[in-house]
Design a protein around this motif. Structure first.
Motif, PDB file in Angstrom:
ATOM      1  N   GLN A 280      45.679  45.466  51.914  1.00 56.85           N
ATOM      2  CA  GLN A 280      44.304  45.851  52.224  1.00 56.85           C
ATOM      3  C   GLN A 280      44.142  47.353  52.428  1.00 56.85           C
ATOM      4  N   PRO A 281      45.007  48.036  53.205  1.00 60.08           N
ATOM      5  CA  PRO A 281      44.836  49.498  53.335  1.00 60.08           C
ATOM      6  C   PRO A 281      44.935  50.203  51.984  1.00 60.08           C
ATOM      7  N   GLY A 282      45.877  49.753  51.151  1.00 60.26           N
ATOM      8  CA  GLY A 282      46.010  50.354  49.833  1.00 60.26           C
ATOM      9  C   GLY A 282      44.782  50.129  48.976  1.00 60.26           C
ATOM     10  N   TRP A 283      44.185  48.935  49.085  1.00 59.63           N
ATOM     11  CA  TRP A 283      42.997  48.657  48.289  1.00 59.63           C
ATOM     12  C   TRP A 283      41.820  49.524  48.731  1.00 59.63           C
ATOM     13  N   LEU A 284      41.678  49.725  50.009  1.00 56.32           N
ATOM     14  CA  LEU A 284      40.610  50.589  50.493  1.00 56.32           C
ATOM     15  C   LEU A 284      40.798  52.021  49.992  1.00 56.32           C
ATOM     16  N   ALA A 285      42.052  52.473  49.942  1.00 52.90           N
ATOM     17  CA  ALA A 285      42.328  53.815  49.409  1.00 52.90           C
ATOM     18  C   ALA A 285      41.978  53.887  47.930  1.00 52.90           C
ATOM     19  N   ILE A 286      42.274  52.826  47.184  1.00 51.64           N
ATOM     20  CA  ILE A 286      41.926  52.789  45.760  1.00 51.64           C
ATOM     21  C   ILE A 286      40.411  52.864  45.589  1.00 51.64           C
ATOM     22  N   CYS A 287      39.687  52.148  46.412  1.00 51.38           N
ATOM     23  CA  CYS A 287      38.225  52.187  46.324  1.00 51.38           C
ATOM     24  C   CYS A 287      37.698  53.595  46.580  1.00 51.38           C
ATOM     25  N   ARG A 288      38.279  54.290  47.567  1.00 49.84           N
ATOM     26  CA  ARG A 288      37.862  55.671  47.827  1.00 49.84           C
ATOM     27  C   ARG A 288      38.162  56.558  46.623  1.00 49.84           C
TER      28      ARG A 288
ATOM     29  N   LEU B  69      38.360  55.644  43.455  1.00 51.69           N
ATOM     30  CA  LEU B  69      37.432  55.328  42.368  1.00 51.69           C
ATOM     31  C   LEU B  69      36.029  55.840  42.664  1.00 51.69           C
ATOM     32  N   ASP B  70      35.636  55.850  43.938  1.00 50.59           N
ATOM     33  CA  ASP B  70      34.332  56.428  44.296  1.00 50.59           C
ATOM     34  C   ASP B  70      34.290  57.906  43.919  1.00 50.59           C
ATOM     35  N   TRP B  71      35.376  58.626  44.233  1.00 52.00           N
ATOM     36  CA  TRP B  71      35.435  60.052  43.875  1.00 52.00           C
ATOM     37  C   TRP B  71      35.386  60.211  42.358  1.00 52.00           C
ATOM     38  N   LEU B  72      36.148  59.384  41.638  1.00 53.04           N
ATOM     39  CA  LEU B  72      36.215  59.513  40.185  1.00 53.04           C
ATOM     40  C   LEU B  72      34.865  59.204  39.547  1.00 53.04           C
ATOM     41  N   ALA B  73      34.130  58.237  40.097  1.00 54.57           N
ATOM     42  CA  ALA B  73      32.817  57.922  39.560  1.00 54.57           C
ATOM     43  C   ALA B  73      31.887  59.131  39.619  1.00 54.57           C
ATOM     44  N   ASP B  74      32.058  59.958  40.635  1.00 55.44           N
ATOM     45  CA  ASP B  74      31.214  61.152  40.788  1.00 55.44           C
ATOM     46  C   ASP B  74      31.734  62.355  40.012  1.00 55.44           C
ATOM     47  N   ASN B  75      32.987  62.315  39.546  1.00 50.82           N
ATOM     48  CA  ASN B  75      33.613  63.553  39.051  1.00 50.82           C
ATOM     49  C   ASN B  75      34.258  63.464  37.669  1.00 50.82           C
ATOM     50  N   TRP B  76      34.242  62.316  37.019  1.00 56.61           N
ATOM     51  CA  TRP B  76      34.972  62.231  35.746  1.00 56.61           C
ATOM     52  C   TRP B  76      34.338  63.057  34.636  1.00 56.61           C
ATOM     53  N   ASP B  77      33.052  63.279  34.694  1.00 55.12           N
ATOM     54  CA  ASP B  77      32.361  63.942  33.585  1.00 55.12           C
ATOM     55  C   ASP B  77      32.276  65.447  33.826  1.00 55.12           C
TER      56      ASP B  77
ATOM     57  N   GLY C 170      40.535  39.012  43.619  1.00 54.17           N
ATOM     58  CA  GLY C 170      39.385  38.680  44.442  1.00 54.17           C
ATOM     59  C   GLY C 170      39.089  39.711  45.505  1.00 54.17           C
ATOM     60  N   ARG C 171      39.289  40.968  45.189  1.00 56.49           N
ATOM     61  CA  ARG C 171      39.086  42.033  46.165  1.00 56.49           C
ATOM     62  C   ARG C 171      37.630  42.516  46.147  1.00 56.49           C
ATOM     63  N   PRO C 172      37.099  42.886  47.298  1.00 54.47           N
ATOM     64  CA  PRO C 172      35.732  43.426  47.325  1.00 54.47           C
ATOM     65  C   PRO C 172      35.690  44.781  46.627  1.00 54.47           C
ATOM     66  N   ALA C 173      34.688  44.984  45.796  1.00 51.82           N
ATOM     67  CA  ALA C 173      34.586  46.230  45.041  1.00 51.82           C
ATOM     68  C   ALA C 173      33.176  46.375  44.493  1.00 51.82           C
ATOM     69  N   PRO C 174      32.710  47.612  44.300  1.00 52.13           N
ATOM     70  CA  PRO C 174      31.417  47.855  43.662  1.00 52.13           C
ATOM     71  C   PRO C 174      31.537  47.688  42.146  1.00 52.13           C
ATOM     72  N   LEU C 175      31.745  46.460  41.716  1.00 51.55           N
ATOM     73  CA  LEU C 175      32.061  46.200  40.308  1.00 51.55           C
ATOM     74  C   LEU C 175      30.965  46.675  39.365  1.00 51.55           C
ATOM     75  N   ASP C 176      29.706  46.517  39.750  1.00 54.19           N
ATOM     76  CA  ASP C 176      28.624  46.944  38.861  1.00 54.19           C
ATOM     77  C   ASP C 176      28.744  48.427  38.543  1.00 54.19           C
ATOM     78  N   ARG C 177      29.041  49.227  39.573  1.00 57.80           N
ATOM     79  CA  ARG C 177      29.163  50.667  39.333  1.00 57.80           C
ATOM     80  C   ARG C 177      30.397  50.975  38.500  1.00 57.80           C
ATOM     81  N   TRP C 178      31.524  50.341  38.817  1.00 57.77           N
ATOM     82  CA  TRP C 178      32.744  50.608  38.065  1.00 57.77           C
ATOM     83  C   TRP C 178      32.575  50.237  36.600  1.00 57.77           C
TER      84      TRP C 178
END
Length: 617
Positions: A384-392, A394-402, A440-448
Motif C-alpha cells: 500500500q505505501p508503494g502504491w500511494l507513491a506510484i499514484c503520486r 503518476l499525478d506528477w507525470l500527468a501534469d508534466n509529460w508534455d 484492484g488498487r484505487p486509482a484515477p483510472l479515467d485520468r490515466w
C-alpha cells in the motif's frame, strides 16, 4: 611508472558485490575503487599512467605471452603467462561480502607455477583519493601497511611457515613496494590486499588462500546454478549475468552502469563520463531481464531499490525521480574534472561525478513502471505505501509529460521533444493502469487512460515522419534514433504493423555491418564536440526488433556478428569504434542486459519457427 595503457578490451572484471577491480592481460590491476564502486580510486593507471597508481604482477622475463580466462561459472580471473622457462598463473578474486556496507574488502592475488620454473615480479603502487593524497608505507615481516589520511591499505603475504620472509620485499623511494617470488612447478604463493581496518599485516597460509578460493568458486557456481535458461548461447548469457551480478551493490540492490569513469566514447575526445552510479533506467531494465533468466532474488532486490526511490521523491524541479543515484540511493551528485590526469590515451577531460544527474529525462518514469509491473508479475507485489507513491508519481507525470526534455542519451544541447521520452510516458500510464486493474488498487483510472491515449495520439501525429516513413527522434525533425527500436518491445505498436516495419527498414541507415549507431550527431547536434562509435546496446535492441518482426535470419546473423566484438572473456564496453576496438566505460551493464534480452527473444522466436516447420511437415 607504467609504460603504456592496455586496450580497454584487454581487461577482466573481479569484485565482491560492493566494489570491483579491472585486471589487464599483462597482470596489472589498473582500476580499483574502495570501499564502494563510486569511491575514489586507489589504482587508476588506466586513466593516468603516472598519477593513477597500479598493482602489477608478471614474470621477471619480459618475453612472455598471456592468456586470460575465468574459472568456469565464476568471477575468478586467471591470467596465464607462457615463458621460455615455464608457465605461471595469477589468480585474482575477491571473496563475496555480506549485504551490510563495509569498509573491509579483500583482494587476493595468488601466483602459481604450473610448469617449469617462473619468477613473478609484483609491484604495489597505490595512489589515494585519485592521486591527490600522499601516503606512508610501513613494512613488517608479514607484509606492509599504506596509510593515507584516514584510509588504511594492508598488504599481507601468502606463504608457508618455512618460507624466506623478507629477502625479496623492497620498499621504493616513492613509498611503493616490490616483491619477487621465484616458484617451481606446483608452488603457490601471493599477496592479499585489504582495505579498511587498523590491524597489522598477518601472513596468510597457502591453505587459507586455497580455502577462500574454493569458497568463492562455490558461491559463484551456486549462484549461476539458479539460472533457468537452457536455450542457445547459454555460455554468453551466463557470463553476462555474472557481470551484472558483479556490478550490483549488494547492500542496496542498486546496479551501477559500469565500474569505471572517464573512458572515452571517442579516443582523444571529450565524451568521457563517470558511470559508477545507478541509473533508474538500467536498474529498471534489469528487473525484467533477470526474471527471464530465473534470477528472482536479484530482480526483487532491484525492484525494492527502485520502489525506495519512488517512495522518496527528490524534491527536484526535474520531477520526483532523479535519473541516477549513488549506489546507496543518495540523489546528490556533482561533476568535477581531474585536472592533472592525462586520460585514457590522451582523452581529456577525466570527469568524476556526473552532471547529467539533474537533467529532466521523462523516459525514466516508463522504465520504472515497466520494472514494477514485471516485478509484480514475478511475485514481488507492491504494498500500500508503494502504491500511494506510484499514484503520486503518476499525478506528477500527468501534469508534466508534455514538455521538452534532455532525453535518454543525456545530450547537453538543450531540451527537445524527444519521441522516446513520450513513448515511455505512455508505458508509465499503461503499466499503472494494468497494475491497478489486476490488483484492484484505487486509482484515477479515467485520468490515466486519458493521458495514455493523448500521448499515443501525439506520437502518431508528431513522432511519425511521412517524409522518412519512420518514427523519428524528435518532433518536427527527420533524424532517426535507435532508442525507438523498443517501440514494438513495449507494445506501443505491433511488430508487423506497416508503420513499424517501415521504421525498422529506415533504421538500416544507422547500421554498419550489424553495428548500430544511437543517432547521427551531425544531423542532431547534442552539444558536444566530436563523434562516437556504434552503441552496443542499440545493436542488441536491433536484434530484438528484427526477431519480433520475424526477420529471423537477419536477427541471428546480426547477433552472431555482434558476439565477435566481445573481448576474450565475453565482456562488452559501451561502444565499438570504427576500428572494431571497444571504447567507452567497461564493462557496461546496459549492454549485457540487452544481450540477454535479445538472445532470449531470438531463441524463443527460433524455437517457435522450428515448431511451425515441424507441424507443416
Amino acid at each position: 611508472m607504467m609504460n603504456s595503457q592496455p586496450a580497454i578490451a584487454d581487461h577482466g572484471l573481479i569484485g565482491d558485490l560492493q566494489t570491483s577491480a579491472l585486471v589487464a592481460t599483462d597482470g596489472t590491476i589498473d582500476w580499483f575503487c574502495s570501499p564502494r564502486f563510486d569511491s575514489p580510486s586507489i589504482f587508476g593507471s588506466l586513466l593516468d599512467r603516472e598519477r593513477g597508481g597500479h598493482f602489477s604482477a608478471h614474470p621477471h622475463d619480459d618475453t612472455f605471452e598471456t592468456k586470460q580466462l575465468y574459472f568456469p561459472d565464476t568471477a575468478i580471473l586467471i591470467t596465464r603467462f607462457l615463458t621460455e622457462q615455464g608457465v605461471g598463473e595469477v589468480i585474482d578474486f575477491m571473496p563475496a561480502t555480506s549485504d551490510t556496507p563495509s569498509e573491509h574488502h579483500r583482494l587476493l592475488r595468488v601466483v602459481r607455477c604450473v610448469r617449469g620454473t617462473i619468477q613473478f615480479d609484483i609491484e604495489i603502487a597505490p595512489r589515494f583519493e585519485y592521486g591527490r593524497q600522499a601516503h606512508r608505507l610501513t613494512t613488517t615481516d608479514d607484509g606492509a601497511t599504506y596509510t593515507a589520511g584516514d584510509t588504511t591499505l594492508t598488504l599481507s603475504v601468502i606463504r608457508n611457515p618455512d618460507d624466506d620472509r623478507l629477502a625479496r620485499l623492497k620498499p621504493t623511494d616513492e613509498g611503493d613496494l616490490r616483491l619477487s617470488l621465484r616458484l617451481v612447478e606446483g608452488q603457490m604463493r601471493g599477496v592479499v590486499l585489504q582495505t579498511g581496518g587498523d590491524t597489522p599485516p598477518k601472513a596468510m597460509p597457502v591453505a587459507e588462500a586455497q580455502r577462500l578460493f574454493d569458497g568463492t568458486v562455490e558461491f559463484w557456481q551456486d549462484w549461476v546454478g539458479q539460472s533457468t535458461y537452457t536455450g542457445r548461447w547459454r555460455e554468453e548469457l551466463q557470463r553476462s549475468a555474472i557481470t551484472l551480478k558483479l556490478l550490483t551493490y549488494a547492500p542496496s540492490g542498486g546496479l551501477v552502469a559500469a565500474p569505471t569513469a572517464g573512458l572515452p566514447e571517442q579516443i582523444g575526445g571529450e565524451r568521457n563520463w563517470d558511470y559508477r552510479f545507478t541509473w533508474v533506467r538500467d536498474a529498471s531494465f534489469s528487473v525484467n531481464t533477470l526474471v527471464r533468466m530465473g534470477f528472482y532474488d536479484e530482480a526483487a532486490a532491484f525492484g525494492q531499490w527502485l520502489r525506495a526511490r519512488v517512495a522518496e521523491p527528490t524534491g527536484s524541479d526535474t520531477g520526483p525521480l532523479n535519473i541516477m543515484y549513488r549506489v546507496d540511493g543518495d540523489p546528490h551528485l556533482s561533476e568535477e574534472t581531474l585536472e592533472d590526469w592525462e586520460g585514457y590515451r590522451g582523452s581529456y577531460p577525466v570527469r568524476i561525478g556526473n552532471g547529467a544527474a539533474g537533467q529532466l529525462q521523462l523516459d525514466i518514469y516508463g522504465e520504472a513502471m515497466e520494472a514494477i509491473w514485471n516485478a509484480d508479475r514475478a511475485g514481488v507485489e507492491v504494498g500500500q505505501p508503494g502504491w500511494l507513491a506510484i499514484c503520486r508519481l503518476l499525478d506528477w507525470l500527468a501534469d508534466n509529460w508534455d514538455q521538452p526534455e534532455e532525453g535518454i542519451w543525456e545530450t547537453r544541447g538543450g531540451r527537445k521533444n524527444f519521441t522516446y521520452g513520450r513513448l515511455m510516458c505512455w508505458v508509465a500510464f499503461d503499466r499503472a493502469i494494468r497494475l491497478a486493474t489486476v490488483r484492484g488498487r484505487p486509482a484515477p483510472l479515467d485520468r490515466w487512460i486519458a493521458e495514455r491515449d493523448a500521448i499515443y495520439d501525439q506520437i502518431m501525429a508528431k513522432g511519425w515522419s511521412a517524409e522518412r516513413r519512420a518514427f523519428v527522434q524528435q518532433y518536427g525533425e527527420p533524424v532517426l534514433d535507435a532508442s525507438l527500436l523498443k517501440m514494438a518491445q513495449v507494445g506501443f505498436v505491433s511488430p508487423h504493423d506497416p508503420m513499424w516495419t517501415d521504421t525498422l527498414t529506415a533504421m538500416e541507415e544507422l547500421v554498419s555491418d550489424s553495428l548500430v549507431y544511437r543517432y547521427d550527431p551531425s544531423a542532431s547536434p547534442d552539444g558536444l564536440r566530436g563523434s562516437e562509435g556504434t552503441f552496443s546496446l542499440c545493436t542488441f535492441l536491433y536484434v530484438d526488433a528484427l526477431a519480433r518482426a520475424d526477420r529471423l535470419d537477419e536477427a541471428r546473423v546480426t547477433f552472431e556478428k555482434m558476439l565477435t566484438y566481445a573481448n576474450h572473456l565475453g565482456l562488452f564496453s559501451e561502444e565499438i569504434a570504427l576500428t572494431g576496438e571497444q571504447i567507452g566505460n567497461f564493462p557496461q551493464a546496459f549492454t549485457h542486459l540487452a544481450l540477454i534480452d535479445a538472445a532470449i527473444t531470438l531463441n524463443d522466436r527460433l524455437d517457435a519457427a522450428s515448431a511451425r516447420r515441424r507441424r507443416r511437415r
